[in-house]
Design a protein around this motif. Structure first.
Motif, PDB file in Angstrom:
ATOM      1  N   ASP A   1      72.048  69.054  53.013  1.00 32.06           N
ATOM      2  CA  ASP A   1      72.919  69.662  54.264  1.00 32.06           C
ATOM      3  C   ASP A   1      72.963  71.240  53.959  1.00 32.06           C
ATOM      4  O   ASP A   1      72.372  71.735  52.940  1.00 32.06           O
ATOM      5  CB  ASP A   1      74.011  68.998  54.635  1.00 32.06           C
ATOM      6  CG  ASP A   1      74.798  69.003  53.317  1.00 32.06           C
ATOM      7  OD1 ASP A   1      74.698  69.825  52.331  1.00 32.06           O
ATOM      8  OD2 ASP A   1      76.026  68.357  53.466  1.00 32.06           O
ATOM      9  N   LEU A   2      73.614  72.077  54.720  1.00 32.36           N
ATOM     10  CA  LEU A   2      73.924  73.497  54.539  1.00 32.36           C
ATOM     11  C   LEU A   2      74.458  73.608  53.475  1.00 32.36           C
ATOM     12  O   LEU A   2      74.445  74.879  52.584  1.00 32.36           O
ATOM     13  CB  LEU A   2      74.686  74.023  55.938  1.00 32.36           C
ATOM     14  CG  LEU A   2      73.828  74.104  56.943  1.00 32.36           C
ATOM     15  CD1 LEU A   2      74.665  74.810  58.102  1.00 32.36           C
ATOM     16  CD2 LEU A   2      72.605  75.329  56.540  1.00 32.36           C
TER      17      LEU A   2
ATOM     18  N   ARG B   1      74.099  68.440  39.578  1.00 31.26           N
ATOM     19  CA  ARG B   1      72.726  68.225  39.102  1.00 31.26           C
ATOM     20  C   ARG B   1      71.734  68.072  39.979  1.00 31.26           C
ATOM     21  O   ARG B   1      70.659  68.133  39.990  1.00 31.26           O
ATOM     22  CB  ARG B   1      72.619  66.900  38.106  1.00 31.26           C
ATOM     23  CG  ARG B   1      73.633  66.943  36.972  1.00 31.26           C
ATOM     24  CD  ARG B   1      73.754  65.727  36.214  1.00 31.26           C
ATOM     25  NE  ARG B   1      72.446  65.639  35.571  1.00 31.26           N
ATOM     26  CZ  ARG B   1      72.347  64.633  34.531  1.00 31.26           C
ATOM     27  NH1 ARG B   1      73.485  63.952  34.049  1.00 31.26           N
ATOM     28  NH2 ARG B   1      71.181  64.384  33.900  1.00 31.26           N
ATOM     29  N   ASN B   2      72.222  67.556  41.300  1.00 33.85           N
ATOM     30  CA  ASN B   2      71.531  67.583  42.368  1.00 33.85           C
ATOM     31  C   ASN B   2      70.930  68.913  43.049  1.00 33.85           C
ATOM     32  O   ASN B   2      70.255  68.882  44.068  1.00 33.85           O
ATOM     33  CB  ASN B   2      71.950  66.571  43.566  1.00 33.85           C
ATOM     34  CG  ASN B   2      71.656  65.269  43.049  1.00 33.85           C
ATOM     35  OD1 ASN B   2      70.656  64.790  42.307  1.00 33.85           O
ATOM     36  ND2 ASN B   2      72.519  64.437  43.766  1.00 33.85           N
ATOM     37  N   ILE B   3      71.479  70.087  42.591  1.00 36.79           N
ATOM     38  CA  ILE B   3      71.256  71.300  43.246  1.00 36.79           C
ATOM     39  C   ILE B   3      69.744  71.578  43.117  1.00 36.79           C
ATOM     40  O   ILE B   3      69.010  72.267  44.003  1.00 36.79           O
ATOM     41  CB  ILE B   3      71.994  72.297  42.744  1.00 36.79           C
ATOM     42  CG1 ILE B   3      73.278  72.315  43.170  1.00 36.79           C
ATOM     43  CG2 ILE B   3      71.677  73.870  42.990  1.00 36.79           C
ATOM     44  CD1 ILE B   3      74.351  73.321  42.393  1.00 36.79           C
ATOM     45  N   THR B   4      69.002  71.221  42.216  1.00 38.74           N
ATOM     46  CA  THR B   4      67.527  71.491  41.789  1.00 38.74           C
ATOM     47  C   THR B   4      67.042  69.965  42.050  1.00 38.74           C
ATOM     48  O   THR B   4      65.875  69.814  41.291  1.00 38.74           O
ATOM     49  CB  THR B   4      67.318  71.971  40.506  1.00 38.74           C
ATOM     50  OG1 THR B   4      68.102  71.343  39.425  1.00 38.74           O
ATOM     51  CG2 THR B   4      67.868  73.427  40.380  1.00 38.74           C
TER      52      THR B   4
ATOM     53  N   VAL C   1      71.693  80.850  58.002  1.00 39.99           N
ATOM     54  CA  VAL C   1      73.111  81.490  58.555  1.00 39.99           C
ATOM     55  C   VAL C   1      73.993  80.428  58.156  1.00 39.99           C
ATOM     56  O   VAL C   1      73.799  79.390  58.308  1.00 39.99           O
ATOM     57  CB  VAL C   1      73.179  81.760  60.131  1.00 39.99           C
ATOM     58  CG1 VAL C   1      71.948  82.869  60.555  1.00 39.99           C
ATOM     59  CG2 VAL C   1      72.815  80.336  61.012  1.00 39.99           C
ATOM     60  N   PHE C   2      75.171  80.946  57.768  1.00 42.02           N
ATOM     61  CA  PHE C   2      76.398  80.184  57.322  1.00 42.02           C
ATOM     62  C   PHE C   2      77.561  80.624  57.972  1.00 42.02           C
ATOM     63  O   PHE C   2      77.637  81.792  58.314  1.00 42.02           O
ATOM     64  CB  PHE C   2      76.406  80.489  55.731  1.00 42.02           C
ATOM     65  CG  PHE C   2      75.093  79.922  54.921  1.00 42.02           C
ATOM     66  CD1 PHE C   2      74.793  78.628  54.941  1.00 42.02           C
ATOM     67  CD2 PHE C   2      74.600  80.728  54.398  1.00 42.02           C
ATOM     68  CE1 PHE C   2      73.614  78.362  54.064  1.00 42.02           C
ATOM     69  CE2 PHE C   2      73.240  80.506  53.638  1.00 42.02           C
ATOM     70  CZ  PHE C   2      72.962  79.286  53.721  1.00 42.02           C
TER      71      PHE C   2
ATOM     72  N   ILE D   1      73.252  76.542  50.582  1.00 38.65           N
ATOM     73  CA  ILE D   1      73.776  77.447  50.149  1.00 38.65           C
ATOM     74  C   ILE D   1      73.796  77.450  48.622  1.00 38.65           C
ATOM     75  O   ILE D   1      73.892  78.415  47.944  1.00 38.65           O
ATOM     76  CB  ILE D   1      75.260  77.893  50.952  1.00 38.65           C
ATOM     77  CG1 ILE D   1      75.587  79.462  50.413  1.00 38.65           C
ATOM     78  CG2 ILE D   1      76.115  76.873  50.295  1.00 38.65           C
ATOM     79  CD1 ILE D   1      76.937  79.649  51.334  1.00 38.65           C
ATOM     80  N   SER D   2      74.157  76.396  47.825  1.00 40.41           N
ATOM     81  CA  SER D   2      74.227  76.071  46.563  1.00 40.41           C
ATOM     82  C   SER D   2      73.053  76.489  45.983  1.00 40.41           C
ATOM     83  O   SER D   2      72.747  76.935  44.856  1.00 40.41           O
ATOM     84  CB  SER D   2      74.589  74.647  46.175  1.00 40.41           C
ATOM     85  OG  SER D   2      75.862  74.217  46.952  1.00 40.41           O
ATOM     86  N   GLN D   3      71.995  76.067  46.719  1.00 42.59           N
ATOM     87  CA  GLN D   3      70.412  76.231  45.895  1.00 42.59           C
ATOM     88  C   GLN D   3      70.430  77.830  46.082  1.00 42.59           C
ATOM     89  O   GLN D   3      69.614  78.385  44.881  1.00 42.59           O
ATOM     90  CB  GLN D   3      69.406  75.628  46.881  1.00 42.59           C
ATOM     91  CG  GLN D   3      69.446  74.113  46.393  1.00 42.59           C
ATOM     92  CD  GLN D   3      68.173  73.390  47.170  1.00 42.59           C
ATOM     93  OE1 GLN D   3      67.806  73.771  48.126  1.00 42.59           O
ATOM     94  NE2 GLN D   3      67.716  72.189  46.539  1.00 42.59           N
ATOM     95  N   GLU D   4      70.539  78.507  46.959  1.00 35.27           N
ATOM     96  CA  GLU D   4      70.429  79.680  47.184  1.00 35.27           C
ATOM     97  C   GLU D   4      71.158  80.744  46.200  1.00 35.27           C
ATOM     98  O   GLU D   4      70.872  81.709  45.908  1.00 35.27           O
ATOM     99  CB  GLU D   4      70.464  80.320  48.649  1.00 35.27           C
ATOM    100  CG  GLU D   4      69.120  79.540  49.408  1.00 35.27           C
ATOM    101  CD  GLU D   4      69.333  79.841  50.927  1.00 35.27           C
ATOM    102  OE1 GLU D   4      68.236  79.734  51.777  1.00 35.27           O
ATOM    103  OE2 GLU D   4      70.524  79.961  51.514  1.00 35.27           O
TER     104      GLU D   4
END
Length: 855
Positions: free
Chosen positions: A247-248, A237-240, A327-328, A252-255
């Motif tokens: 953190d990274l 739920r915190n992705i948005t 970058v990941f 990446i989760s948001q992207e």
């Protein structure tokens, strides 16, 4: 009492508006009001105090306004008539004929999707952090004005970007208030069954569900994904939750949600764009999802589907330094994309190569900018200088191509004129400019009319805006001090800071170290003398946020605050907390000089100075970003001449000295040089020169038209061709590339014949013939070129003249003669080479195969 959330049933309560004022609800739910002065004024009149309290949020205003006040206005025939009139304006706006419809009637029905991690539409919808988001918002507004069939796609962060406040010693603190979506100008998208439209996006070992909200931006829908649903875990739920928070793993989760989820959301809404525009690399995963969907639908390979996808993708990079790109690590990519890569039919190394400049370097991390560049046919930086910087930065992707020819173009940013223009200045424009200035801000001839504005009226208008800025600054400073628990005397002293008649310099932007906010503080005694001259006083207003993890940026803020507290600078230097679009409007319309001191070439574009210029303010800036194109000696000041420095300390010393000199010898004297009528005539001439130059060029109408003509239209035609007949042309292109790669080893230049003269006159031509081995490749499949130009001392060709040679005849199987002539354009030592490139009608760029033979 705290109830189990599972027991709660929800319903919506809306304001009880009388029938005569129902139009206010329609106006509140279309963000067109934020760039229409009449609509804005309607809401302000409803309750000026609450309008400010709710940060210019009309939905919340209607919720909080006193019912008695609403009923009273319902009986005010003048207010009711104004509501109907403004509602009529909105309907005319939505239904009126547009530039796009008139210019491209054959493209009725097409759709363009514009993806961005942030959108700065207006201050109450706080899903932006700074320039990138505001640019995205202005892009949508101009697209609406021009009638482009665009839809926006982003994320709806329930805590937005952080709110800023300062501790007692000036250290930045952050807090994240929760946004109440039901009291914002957004609405849930619902399907035919009346239920919210949702999507399920794959994450490691689970699905994450998101619902779709719509913000209506004039004619343009902006769809925003929200993962704060009870079906998701607290972590998901915190992705948005926060823009650029976490953190990274969070990044990446948001992207993934933005790129992959954004594509799925459009499908769920029944929207099938022909162009996908990625505003920065955050949404780059959309290219992979589009490929996956085409592979499944048409049963084609990754290579075939990616040709079709790239043909309709546009990517805009905004970052001038490698460290600013996401970058990941390979480990993180494997966690999130190992299974996904298999659905694309790729080996793991093939998948990782998509995000690497050097595909075979297994130590290179996965870069979203590289992915976006590889999966887009249209690529650009955001100023001419930034285009050059980007070509140098990403040269390794096209390693065998001269840096100047790396296929990354440049479209310089702009601002939405009507959003950033003050009401007072707009009134002058309505009175003295062509009536179409608002609809055609990119028309240079209209802005020649600036000279029609009487000097006295222009200056008095600007003075009113400066006075308003000072009043706002004092009010905000009082609030800052009160919140910190300052004593009554100190709070009262806030009423005396700044002088409404003094030369006012503004500096407001993100507090990154390269922007050098404290450049003028290098010689503190000299600055003190500048600001405290009793006959020619100056003052500086600072504002801006540092990233929560940027302690160096926070240290800059603290240094400014502590300097401002010194007795010598009290009332002359002010730092205003919590910089947002509302404060930006006041600064843009009220300062006399906008100071910009980035370390060249680290400012990709910058747009704040454009907002200043449209309001009559003047820019004093390092020649970086847009100012390289916007600067003219009669319309502002340049700090330096664009020099390169090896030593940052030396650069700071030189450029701070230049800034002091400009202020002491040019800026301050010109501002205070008044004629018998009290007007600074030279200053006003410079104001007008700046407006004539900057206004028609640096606006988003020009910018969006440029994107349309250079990227969207060619992309639509390319995309249609590649997708036609079940991707027949995309498949043919992919197979042709494979064949050319296999046959390229036999390509060679066997013999070169050139004129024997040692000297050529300017205007003459260098004749060249070449015998070329192509093996099984047909001459129609290659371009054989003369690459000619003047030589640098390092014997490198600069400013090349490229001539495509003609095929004369076949000497023997697979061996061909070519000829061509290169005009000698300028005197000096010249050189030339030959090169061979694959050529195909469906290639977006000759360099996209990665093959070049030089001889």
């Amino acid at each position: 009492m705290t109830l189990d959330k599972g027991l709660l049933r929800t319903f919506s309560v809306v304001p009880a508006l009388p029938d005569s004022l129902l139009g206010l609800r329609d106006l509140a739910n279309n963000l067109w009001w934020c760039w229409n002065a009449d609509a804005f004024e309607l809401f302000r009149r409803l309750d000026p105090e609450i309008w400010e309290e709710v940060n210019h949020n009309p939905v919340k205003l209607l919720d909080k306004a006193d019912q008695g006040r609403i009923d009273k206005l319902a009986g005010d025939s003048g207010y009711v008539a104004a509501v109907e009139r403004v509602k009529g304006y909105l309907e005319e706006y939505k239904e009126g004929e547009t530039w796009f419809a008139k210019t491209y009637p054959d493209l009725n029905g097409t759709r363009i999707a514009y993806f961005s991690a942030e959108f700065g539409i207006t201050e109450c919808l706080a899903i932006y952090s700074g320039g990138l988001g505001v640019l995205a918002g202005d892009h949508l507004k101009s697209a609406s004005d021009l009638g482009l069939p665009i839809v926006g796609v982003g994320l709806l962060y329930r805590q937005g970007y952080f709110r800023q406040y300062l501790s007692t010693d000036g250290w930045q603190q952050e807090f994240y208030p929760e946004l109440d979506f039901y009291n914002l100008p957004v609405e849930l998208e619902k399907g035919e069954d009346g239920k919210p439209v949702t999507i399920d996006v794959g994450y490691p070992g689970r699905k994450v569900r998101a619902q779709v909200w719509r913000a209506q931006v004039g004619r343009i829908p902006l769809f925003l994904l929200d993962a704060n649903l009870k079906e998701n875990s607290p972590a998901d739920r915190n992705i948005t939750a926060q823009l650029y928070g976490g953190d990274l793993e969070m990044r990446i989760s948001q992207e993934i949600l933005l790129g992959i989820g954004g594509v799925q959301a459009l499908m769920a809404l029944g929207i099938h764009p022909e162009i996908y525009h990625m505003n920065e690399g955050h949404s780059a995963f959309l290219g992979l999802e589009r490929v996956r969907l085409l592979m499944n639908e048409h049963k084609v390979s990754f290579k075939e589907a990616s040709e079709a996808v790239a043909g309709g993708n546009v990517f805009t990079t905004h970052t001038p330094v490698p460290a600013g790109n996401d970058v990941f690590s390979e480990g993180m990519m494997a966690k999130y994309f190992l299974n996904y890569s298999q659905s694309l039919g790729l080996t793991w190394n093939e998948f990782m190569a998509l995000g690497r400049q050097n595909p075979v370097d297994q130590d290179e991390p996965f870069c979203l900018t590289v992915l976006a560049l590889k999966l887009a046919a249209g690529r650009n930086g955001v100023s001419q200088l930034h285009g050059k910087v980007s070509r140098a930065m990403w040269h390794r992707i096209w390693h065998n191509v001269p840096q100047d020819e790396v296929p990354i173009e440049a479209i310089t940013n702009g601002v939405h004129t009507r959003t950033w223009l003050s009401y007072d200045m707009a009134t002058l424009f309505h009175r003295y400019l062509d009536p179409e200035w608002a609809e055609k801000p990119a028309d240079h001839s209209i802005w020649e009319g600036i000279d029609n504005i009487p000097d006295g009226e222009l200056w008095r208008t600007h003075e009113r805006r400066r006075e308003r800025l000072v009043a706002v600054a004092r009010a905000r400073l009082r609030m800052q001090l009160t919140r910190r628990g300052a004593g009554k005397a100190e709070v009262e002293r806030a009423e005396e800071v700044l002088d409404p008649e003094a030369l006012t310099i503004g500096f407001a932007r993100r507090f990154a170290t390269y922007k050098r906010a404290t450049l003028l503080f290098r010689d503190i005694k000299r600055l003190q003398e500048l600001l405290n001259d009793k006959d020619r006083p100056c003052q500086i207003i600072f504002a801006g946020k540092a990233h929560p993890h940027d302690n160096e940026g926070k240290e800059l803020i603290r240094g400014i605050v502590q300097t401002a507290r010194q007795e010598a600078f009290r009332g002359r230097i002010v730092f205003l907390e919590d910089y947002d679009m509302s404060l930006s409007h006041y600064l843009a319309s009220g300062v006399d000089v906008w100071l910009n001191t980035p370390r060249r070439p680290l400012e990709a574009s910058g747009t704040s100075g454009m907002k200043i210029a449209v309001n009559g303010g003047l820019n004093m800036s390092v020649l970086d970003g847009w100012w390289c194109e916007g600067y003219t000696p009669d319309g502002g000041w340049a700090i330096g001449t664009g020099e390169k420095y090896e030593n940052a300390g030396a650069q700071d010393a030189v450029e701070s000295e230049i800034a002091y000199e400009l202020l002491e010898k040019e800026v301050i004297p010109m501002f205070y040089e008044r004629g018998p009528d009290g007007l600074p005539r030279k200053w006003i001439r410079m104001m007008k020169a700046s407006m004539r130059t900057v206004c028609p060029m640096f606006n988003t109408n020009r910018m969006v038209q440029e994107y349309t003509e250079r990227f969207y239209l060619p992309g639509i035609h390319r995309s249609r061709r590649l997708l036609a007949d079940g991707l027949a042309n995309a498949s043919a292109l992919a197979k042709w590339k494979d064949q050319v790669h296999k046959r390229w080893a036999k390509v060679n230049v066997l013999e070169t014949q050139a004129g024997t003269e040692k000297e050529y006159c300017v205007g003459s031509e260098l004749l060249v013939r070449a015998k070329v081995s192509l093996g099984e490749i047909h001459p129609d499949e290659v371009a054989v070129q003369i690459y000619e130009g003047p030589l640098t001392p390092a014997r490198e060709i600069e400013d090349p003249n490229i001539v495509t040679m003609a095929c004369e005849n076949e000497e023997s199987p697979g061996v061909w003669w070519y000829s061509g002539s290169a005009p000698c354009r300028k005197a000096g030592l010249h050189g030339f080479a030959l090169r061979i490139l694959p050529r195909h009608d469906d290639l977006a760029s000759l360099y996209d195969t990665g093959l070049t033979f030089w001889a």
